[in-house]
Design an enzyme around this catalytic site. Sequence first.
Site, PDB file in Angstrom:
ATOM      1  CG  ASP A 105     -27.128 -17.797 -66.317  1.00 43.36           C
ATOM      2  OD1 ASP A 105     -28.291 -17.374 -66.168  1.00 43.36           O
ATOM      3  OD2 ASP A 105     -26.843 -18.975 -66.582  1.00 43.36           O
ATOM      4  CE  LYS A 106     -21.935 -11.007 -60.375  1.00 40.23           C
ATOM      5  NZ  LYS A 106     -21.967 -10.907 -58.897  1.00 40.23           N
TER       6      LYS A 106
END
Length: 239
Positions: A105-106
């Site tokens: 995930d970012k």
Amino acid sequence: MNRMRLDKFLSDMQIGTRSTVKDLIKKGQVSVNDTLVKNPGFQVDTEQDLVTCMGNPITYQRLYYYMLHKPGGVVTATRDHHASTVMALLPDASGKHLAPVGRLDKDTEGLLLITNDGELAHNLLSPNRHVEKTYYAECRGTLTADAVTLLENGVEIGDETPTRPAKVNVLTQSADFYAMELTITEGRYHQVKRMVQAVGGSVTYLKRLSMGTLSLDENLPKGSYRALTEQEIAGLKTR
């Protein structure tokens, strides 16, 4: 025997563009087995021939493997129209068609394998291989013994089936906070966050520590990368 054009050999090794290396060849800057070659289409054996360009020996390498210490704030993709990607952190990395293996995930940090070895990437990501991935997670909430048992046996996170059994190593715990290492063998969407949510908590920080036999190098600064060692590559391929 693996033969290819001399100009392609040199461009694959990022000596320059095809037009640039053709110019070098025609100007007499390239030799094969100590013999000057001025024909860009000359066929070389990538495994046997000794290619020298401007006095420097060039060894052909097709597959490349890098460990990236992913920071938060970058997207795990080869390109994105709206955000910086992990590939922007490897501007000088050799190898064509490099891509991240799996997705973080970012806001998630930690180990990310970057390679152009499609077969290895497939094997590491295949659901049937059950490759272990270990994460360090800081969470709000209370992790009860029953919650640990749920995580270790498989928990419902809203998919058709519960998660596969996980390994839980509780590192610290207080009334409303805990930190743990969680090892899973799947790669479902936001899986760790959803597993923690399923037992009443919420992840505030997440970092991947390992994937298969590959562990994050503690000496690798966040946002930096390095080539994998031969031993690390062999470990990933022999599991």
